[in-house]
Write a protein that holds these residues in place. Sequence first.
Motif, PDB file in Angstrom:
ATOM      1  N   TRP A  36       0.852  -1.190   0.000  1.00 13.35           N
ATOM      2  CA  TRP A  36       0.000   0.000   0.000  1.00 13.35           C
ATOM      3  C   TRP A  36       0.886   1.236   0.000  1.00 13.35           C
ATOM      4  O   TRP A  36       1.874   1.309   0.746  1.00 13.35           O
ATOM      5  CB  TRP A  36      -0.905   0.023   1.228  1.00 13.35           C
ATOM      6  CG  TRP A  36      -2.068  -0.912   1.160  1.00 13.35           C
ATOM      7  CD1 TRP A  36      -2.115  -2.203   1.596  1.00 13.35           C
ATOM      8  CD2 TRP A  36      -3.365  -0.626   0.612  1.00 13.35           C
ATOM      9  NE1 TRP A  36      -3.361  -2.740   1.363  1.00 13.35           N
ATOM     10  CE2 TRP A  36      -4.148  -1.800   0.763  1.00 13.35           C
ATOM     11  CE3 TRP A  36      -3.955   0.487   0.020  1.00 13.35           C
ATOM     12  CZ2 TRP A  36      -5.476  -1.878   0.340  1.00 13.35           C
ATOM     13  CZ3 TRP A  36      -5.271   0.415  -0.401  1.00 13.35           C
ATOM     14  CH2 TRP A  36      -6.021  -0.758  -0.236  1.00 13.35           C
ATOM     15  N   ARG A  38       0.655   5.771  -0.482  1.00 13.04           N
ATOM     16  CA  ARG A  38      -0.249   6.910  -0.410  1.00 13.04           C
ATOM     17  C   ARG A  38       0.424   8.130  -0.988  1.00 13.04           C
ATOM     18  O   ARG A  38       1.645   8.240  -0.981  1.00 13.04           O
ATOM     19  CB  ARG A  38      -0.696   7.169   1.030  1.00 13.04           C
ATOM     20  CG  ARG A  38       0.408   7.627   1.970  1.00 13.04           C
ATOM     21  CD  ARG A  38      -0.124   7.727   3.393  1.00 13.04           C
ATOM     22  NE  ARG A  38       0.860   8.254   4.322  1.00 13.04           N
ATOM     23  CZ  ARG A  38       0.657   8.359   5.631  1.00 13.04           C
ATOM     24  NH1 ARG A  38      -0.495   7.971   6.171  1.00 13.04           N
ATOM     25  NH2 ARG A  38       1.611   8.849   6.402  1.00 13.04           N
ATOM     26  N   ARG A  45       4.633  10.202  -3.734  1.00 12.68           N
ATOM     27  CA  ARG A  45       3.990   8.957  -3.301  1.00 12.68           C
ATOM     28  C   ARG A  45       4.932   8.238  -2.344  1.00 12.68           C
ATOM     29  O   ARG A  45       6.126   8.119  -2.625  1.00 12.68           O
ATOM     30  CB  ARG A  45       3.691   8.078  -4.514  1.00 12.68           C
ATOM     31  CG  ARG A  45       2.813   6.902  -4.218  1.00 12.68           C
ATOM     32  CD  ARG A  45       2.430   6.138  -5.486  1.00 12.68           C
ATOM     33  NE  ARG A  45       1.700   6.970  -6.433  1.00 12.68           N
ATOM     34  CZ  ARG A  45       1.029   6.463  -7.479  1.00 12.68           C
ATOM     35  NH1 ARG A  45       1.007   5.152  -7.675  1.00 12.68           N
ATOM     36  NH2 ARG A  45       0.421   7.268  -8.303  1.00 12.68           N
ATOM     37  N   VAL A  48       3.472   2.769   2.449  1.00 10.15           N
ATOM     38  CA  VAL A  48       2.813   2.643   3.750  1.00 10.15           C
ATOM     39  C   VAL A  48       3.266   1.335   4.400  1.00 10.15           C
ATOM     40  O   VAL A  48       3.873   1.336   5.466  1.00 10.15           O
ATOM     41  CB  VAL A  48       1.284   2.669   3.603  1.00 10.15           C
ATOM     42  CG1 VAL A  48       0.613   2.434   4.959  1.00 10.15           C
ATOM     43  CG2 VAL A  48       0.843   3.999   3.007  1.00 10.15           C
ATOM     44  N   ASP A  90      -2.678  11.782   7.708  1.00 12.47           N
ATOM     45  CA  ASP A  90      -2.913  10.565   6.935  1.00 12.47           C
ATOM     46  C   ASP A  90      -3.758  10.836   5.695  1.00 12.47           C
ATOM     47  O   ASP A  90      -3.970   9.927   4.874  1.00 12.47           O
ATOM     48  CB  ASP A  90      -3.629   9.512   7.796  1.00 12.47           C
ATOM     49  CG  ASP A  90      -2.778   9.019   8.950  1.00 12.47           C
ATOM     50  OD1 ASP A  90      -3.329   8.863  10.063  1.00 12.47           O
ATOM     51  OD2 ASP A  90      -1.571   8.788   8.750  1.00 12.47           O
ATOM     52  N   ALA A  92      -4.722  11.438   2.169  1.00 16.45           N
ATOM     53  CA  ALA A  92      -3.991  11.116   0.946  1.00 16.45           C
ATOM     54  C   ALA A  92      -4.865  10.234   0.069  1.00 16.45           C
ATOM     55  O   ALA A  92      -5.905   9.728   0.508  1.00 16.45           O
ATOM     56  CB  ALA A  92      -2.686  10.386   1.270  1.00 16.45           C
ATOM     57  N   TYR A  94      -4.839   6.636  -1.419  1.00 19.87           N
ATOM     58  CA  TYR A  94      -4.184   5.379  -1.080  1.00 19.87           C
ATOM     59  C   TYR A  94      -4.284   4.403  -2.244  1.00 19.87           C
ATOM     60  O   TYR A  94      -5.356   4.246  -2.846  1.00 19.87           O
ATOM     61  CB  TYR A  94      -4.820   4.776   0.172  1.00 19.87           C
ATOM     62  CG  TYR A  94      -4.386   5.477   1.438  1.00 19.87           C
ATOM     63  CD1 TYR A  94      -4.863   6.749   1.747  1.00 19.87           C
ATOM     64  CD2 TYR A  94      -3.486   4.886   2.317  1.00 19.87           C
ATOM     65  CE1 TYR A  94      -4.441   7.414   2.895  1.00 19.87           C
ATOM     66  CE2 TYR A  94      -3.068   5.543   3.476  1.00 19.87           C
ATOM     67  CZ  TYR A  94      -3.551   6.804   3.747  1.00 19.87           C
ATOM     68  OH  TYR A  94      -3.133   7.459   4.882  1.00 19.87           O
ATOM     69  N   TYR A  95      -3.148   3.768  -2.542  1.00 20.11           N
ATOM     70  CA  TYR A  95      -3.056   2.840  -3.657  1.00 20.11           C
ATOM     71  C   TYR A  95      -2.563   1.477  -3.177  1.00 20.11           C
ATOM     72  O   TYR A  95      -1.688   1.399  -2.317  1.00 20.11           O
ATOM     73  CB  TYR A  95      -2.044   3.337  -4.685  1.00 20.11           C
ATOM     74  CG  TYR A  95      -2.320   4.703  -5.263  1.00 20.11           C
ATOM     75  CD1 TYR A  95      -1.876   5.853  -4.631  1.00 20.11           C
ATOM     76  CD2 TYR A  95      -3.011   4.837  -6.466  1.00 20.11           C
ATOM     77  CE1 TYR A  95      -2.110   7.109  -5.164  1.00 20.11           C
ATOM     78  CE2 TYR A  95      -3.252   6.088  -7.013  1.00 20.11           C
ATOM     79  CZ  TYR A  95      -2.803   7.212  -6.356  1.00 20.11           C
ATOM     80  OH  TYR A  95      -3.047   8.452  -6.886  1.00 20.11           O
ATOM     81  N   GLY A 115      -6.568   4.016  -6.937  1.00 19.23           N
ATOM     82  CA  GLY A 115      -6.494   4.809  -5.718  1.00 19.23           C
ATOM     83  C   GLY A 115      -7.853   5.109  -5.122  1.00 19.23           C
ATOM     84  O   GLY A 115      -8.871   5.104  -5.806  1.00 19.23           O
ATOM     85  N   GLN A 117      -9.531   7.899  -2.100  1.00 20.77           N
ATOM     86  CA  GLN A 117      -9.230   9.091  -1.302  1.00 20.77           C
ATOM     87  C   GLN A 117      -9.605   8.873   0.158  1.00 20.77           C
ATOM     88  O   GLN A 117     -10.718   8.441   0.465  1.00 20.77           O
ATOM     89  CB  GLN A 117     -10.000  10.295  -1.842  1.00 20.77           C
ATOM     90  CG  GLN A 117      -9.847  11.564  -1.021  1.00 20.77           C
ATOM     91  CD  GLN A 117      -8.465  12.179  -1.142  1.00 20.77           C
ATOM     92  OE1 GLN A 117      -7.936  12.336  -2.248  1.00 20.77           O
ATOM     93  NE2 GLN A 117      -7.865  12.553  -0.013  1.00 20.77           N
TER      94      GLN A 117
END
Length: 122
Positions: A36, A38, A45, A48, A90, A92, A94-95, A115, A117
């Motif tokens: 993961w 973010r 980027r 995580v 936090d 961001a 997230y991917y 991704g 949000q």
Amino acid sequence: QVRLVESGGGLVQPGGSLRLSCAASGFSLDKYAIGWFRKAPGKEREGVLCISNGNDITYYGDSMKGRFTISRDRFTNTAFLQMNNLKPEDTAVYYCATPNICSRLTFEYDYWGQGTQVTVSS
């Protein structure tokens, strides 16, 4: 065809929790590492955490330890990012992504989702 689709993002108050999902298709998610990342506005980027195919978890930031964790369900072919005690920093997109091996380096990852949000605000 490999595909990753994130979901579960949204607006949450500081101290709240969210669970993000990463639904995989085209491969068996439990046989591969999943990471993961973010990306916050104006920032690069960043990694995580990542879970290896042997289920070892690596965190890429001290701020995530104790608050974030990753799991996966082989029956639904989905990985999850559980985020607790969320903070405004936090916030961001997230991917999830698949690497050959876990790494904080984005170029090690072959496939990415679009991704989701996450906004932490009161």
